[in-house]
Motif scaffolding. Structure first.
Motif, PDB file in Angstrom:
ATOM      1  N   ARG A 144       0.833  -1.219   0.000  1.00  0.00           N
ATOM      2  CA  ARG A 144       0.000   0.000   0.000  1.00  0.00           C
ATOM      3  C   ARG A 144       0.859   1.259   0.000  1.00  0.00           C
ATOM      4  O   ARG A 144       0.519   2.240  -0.647  1.00  0.00           O
ATOM      5  N   ASP A 145       2.006   1.217   0.665  1.00  0.00           N
ATOM      6  CA  ASP A 145       2.870   2.396   0.712  1.00  0.00           C
ATOM      7  C   ASP A 145       3.495   2.688  -0.648  1.00  0.00           C
ATOM      8  O   ASP A 145       3.829   3.834  -0.964  1.00  0.00           O
ATOM      9  N   MET A 279      -4.903  -0.025   5.728  1.00  0.00           N
ATOM     10  CA  MET A 279      -3.995   1.029   6.196  1.00  0.00           C
ATOM     11  C   MET A 279      -4.061   1.157   7.719  1.00  0.00           C
ATOM     12  O   MET A 279      -3.048   1.336   8.389  1.00  0.00           O
ATOM     13  N   ASP A 281      -3.857  -0.635  10.408  1.00  0.00           N
ATOM     14  CA  ASP A 281      -3.482  -2.034  10.603  1.00  0.00           C
ATOM     15  C   ASP A 281      -3.375  -2.428  12.071  1.00  0.00           C
ATOM     16  O   ASP A 281      -2.602  -3.295  12.443  1.00  0.00           O
ATOM     17  N   TYR A 463      -2.013   8.925  15.643  1.00  0.00           N
ATOM     18  CA  TYR A 463      -1.866   7.778  14.736  1.00  0.00           C
ATOM     19  C   TYR A 463      -3.166   7.495  13.980  1.00  0.00           C
ATOM     20  O   TYR A 463      -3.702   8.384  13.343  1.00  0.00           O
ATOM     21  N   HIS A 464      -3.684   6.257  14.059  1.00  0.00           N
ATOM     22  CA  HIS A 464      -4.912   5.988  13.303  1.00  0.00           C
ATOM     23  C   HIS A 464      -6.143   6.585  13.974  1.00  0.00           C
ATOM     24  O   HIS A 464      -7.184   6.735  13.343  1.00  0.00           O
ATOM     25  N   GLN A 525       9.239   9.384   5.909  1.00  0.00           N
ATOM     26  CA  GLN A 525       8.284   8.335   5.565  1.00  0.00           C
ATOM     27  C   GLN A 525       8.020   8.461   4.060  1.00  0.00           C
ATOM     28  O   GLN A 525       7.563   9.496   3.582  1.00  0.00           O
TER      29      GLN A 525
HETATM   30  C1  GLC Z   1       1.897   1.601   9.606  1.00  0.00           C
HETATM   31  C2  GLC Z   1       0.619   2.003   8.885  1.00  0.00           C
HETATM   32  C3  GLC Z   1       0.447   1.183   7.639  1.00  0.00           C
HETATM   33  C4  GLC Z   1       1.680   1.308   6.760  1.00  0.00           C
HETATM   34  C5  GLC Z   1       2.935   0.940   7.541  1.00  0.00           C
HETATM   35  C6  GLC Z   1       4.201   1.209   6.778  1.00  0.00           C
HETATM   36  O1  GLC Z   1       1.804   0.311  10.085  1.00  0.00           O
HETATM   37  O2  GLC Z   1      -0.483   1.842   9.713  1.00  0.00           O
HETATM   38  O3  GLC Z   1      -0.697   1.587   6.956  1.00  0.00           O
HETATM   39  O4  GLC Z   1       1.544   0.521   5.630  1.00  0.00           O
HETATM   40  O5  GLC Z   1       2.995   1.687   8.734  1.00  0.00           O
HETATM   41  O6  GLC Z   1       4.319   2.563   6.501  1.00  0.00           O
END
Ligand code: GLC
Length: 568
Positions: A144-145, A279, A281, A463-464, A525
């Motif tokens: 996803r990143d 995302m 997670d 965070y989330h 990041q």
């Molecule tokens: C964190 C985020 C996740 C992402 C990962 C790597 O765990 O919640 O969505 O993919 O970091 O950046």
């Protein structure tokens, strides 16, 4: 010695990367996407190879009968969104010709994050934070990143790394995956992978994580979806159909689809998930039918529909996809959509209704509506809520799912405008000082304890749990452009430009307004960096939008007009 091998600079002359934008190679013009109904005349299930990449109308493939109940519907969303975006010189002028100094810096950082496998670039590392002692799994390539990185490379005319990534991950999908003694579904794509170097054999190896090492041991439902979405973006951007049509990619798509289209005990077309499978997670009360997954699922089905071959195996999936898309769009647009009017209807819901005449189908008890929503809901505006399941509506706002709903046209043109209205009306809450709030509002006190399991990383407004994530800027910008409001994206980008580079490109920000660098945020990041670049390039050249946006399929109607259907 670090097993990681990154490149300092891929090419000589990289200093100019900020200006190295090449024209979008999109072989399929944006205009071609716009009237999907034109494809209705084509013979069913027989579309020529070249056209196999258009966004075909579901009705192209439809089993007779399914569409009959659907009336014609005049779309408010024509080319208008994109045209008006193109027509607003004021909004473009500021950023078109003179790249912001952060752009060159971002390209350099993005280049540094590239991961090589046997000499070939195959992805970007999640964070390149030398200062952080705690690496955890941020030294991996997350599927996803990598999406915003991939889009940045595609927009910059560098598709090779994206192709390599797609091929490597589809190869990893073929691995046998286990958590303890339990074998995972064949189609599961990795959450992340890593390249390790064997100095004895002088070779690189791949190690992947399908959830068996992840915190919480959850398989990433979103990885396969992003993979298909990215495969379409690659194809659309390069015009190279051979990758999507290859046996490996066709099989890869079918395996992913087999997982999410399988029959079971479901009574809803939405996809049932565990907490932490995307995302977000970690546990955050998003188990059930989270909007993020439903929107990505919808987009994936539409992307797959445009790429699956019409061979025996492909056809079967195409038919299943078409049926699912109809049911899914109906369900989402009817039950997940919330605006002032609908909130008022839910507020007055009767409960314990039985049989087909029930209005309150999921038996949601009005007392469970949280207080904040009554003040938060503007008279103008609306959004897809976080989750809907029996006796449960999660009213929280989730940015990713709503942006994807706009980009995939899961949101009708009216709904897409309403989502943008909400963002404008609730700017302070949803954007604040750093775009963009991942979820709103935060879970606090007792609720935080119960719902997150006392998660110290997901404390309120962090965070989330109500944190602000710069990566979401690209999705927001794309949604703004699609709905014809580039000036809003400009405002958000200005906010990001005032801090992101100074703060070292953090992963996330904390606080109600997103004013503080996240408590445990990584610096540098990668997706904060590439998300910014993609947002800039989208604003500069809105024709890139076609890579990650699908126009409305007019054959797929909103079920009924909200005003007449809900106020009964
Ligand atoms: C964190 C985020 C996740 C992402 C990962 C790597 O765990 O919640 O969505 O993919 O970091 O950046």
């Amino acid at each position: 010695m670090s097993p990681w091998r990154t490149v300092e600079a891929m090419e000589a002359g990289r200093e100019t990367t900020g200006m190295m934008k090449v024209d979008s190679l999109a072989s399929i013009s944006e205009a071609e996407d716009l009237d999907l109904t034109r494809l209705l005349d084509r013979p069913r299930l027989r579309i020529e190879r070249k056209s196999s990449f258009d966004e075909r109308s579901f009705s192209d493939h439809l089993v007779p009968g399914i569409l009959q109940a659907v009336d014609s519907h005049d779309s408010m969303m024509t080319l208008g969104g994109i045209k008006s975006a193109l027509d607003s010189p004021a909004s473009w002028a500021q950023n078109s010709f003179e790249p912001h100094p952060m752009v060159a810096e971002a390209w350099d950082a993005l280049q540094r994050s590239i991961v090589l496998f046997r000499g070939q670039p195959v992805g970007t590392i999640a964070a390149y934070d030398h200062a952080s002692e705690e690496v955890l799994n941020y030294d991996q390539v997350f599927v996803r990143d990598f999406v915003p990185s991939a889009l940045a490379f595609l927009m910059n005319g560098e598709p090779e790394i994206v192709k390599n990534f797609l091929m490597k991950t589809v190869y990893l999908q073929g691995w046998e995956k286990r958590v303890d003694r339990f074998k995972l579904g064949q189609g599961v794509m990795p959450a992340s992978f890593k390249v390790t170097h064997d100095p004895k054999r002088k070779t690189d190896n791949l190690v992947a994580d399908f959830g068996e090492s992840a915190i919480g041991r959850v398989a990433p439902v979103d990885s396969g979806f992003w993979w298909i979405i990215l495969l379409r973006a690659y194809t659309k951007s390069t015009g190279d159909l051979t990758l999507a049509e290859s046996t490996d990619c066709q099989r890869g798509m079918r395996l992913i689809l087999a997982l999410c289209l399988s029959e079971g005990f479901d009574t809803f077309p939405t996809l049932l998930c565990a907490d932490g499978c995307s995302m977000v997670d970690r546990r955050l009360g998003v188990y059930g039918y989270p909007i993020e997954i439903q929107a990505l699922f919808f987009m994936t089905l539409r992307c797959a529909l445009s790429m699956l071959k019409q061979d025996a195996e492909g056809k079967e999936f195409i038919e299943r996809i078409v049926k699912r898309l109809h049911a899914l769009s109906y369900h989402m647009r009817s039950y997940f959509w919330l605006d002032f009017q609908q909130l008022n209807v839910i507020y007055r819901y009767k409960t314990e209704e039985y049989s087909h005449t029930a209005v309150n189908k999921f038996n949601v008890i009005p007392d469970s509506i949280p207080d904040w929503i009554f003040d938060f809901m503007p008279t103008r505006g609306g959004y897809f809520i976080g989750n809907v399941s029996p006796a449960r509506m999660d009213f929280r706002w989730f940015a990713l799912g709503n942006c994807i709903a706009i980009l995939s046209s899961l949101a009708t043109p009216e709904q897409a405008s309403a989502i943008m209205d909400l963002l404008e009306e609730r700017w302070e809450e949803l954007v604040g000082e750093m775009p963009l709030k991942i979820a709103y509002p935060a879970l606090e006190s007792h609720e935080w304890r119960i719902v997150t399991g006392c998660d110290p990383k997901n404390t309120r407004w962090s965070y989330h749990n109500g944190g602000s994530w710069p990566v979401l800027l690209w999705l927001f910008t794309a949604a703004c452009i699609k709905t014809g409001r580039p000036q809003i994206a400009r405002r958000a980008i200005d906010l990001a430009e005032s801090r992101l580079s100074k703060d070292g490109w953090p992963e996330y920000y904390d606080g109600k307004l997103g004013r503080y660098i996240g408590k445990q945020a990584r610096k540098f990041q990668t997706w904060s960096i590439s998300g910014y670049l993609v947002a800039k390039m989208l604003l500069e050249d809105p024709s890139h939008l076609g890579m990650i946006s699908l126009e409305e399929d007019k054959a797929m109607k909103p079920p009924i007009k909200r005003s007449s259907s809900w106020s009964a």
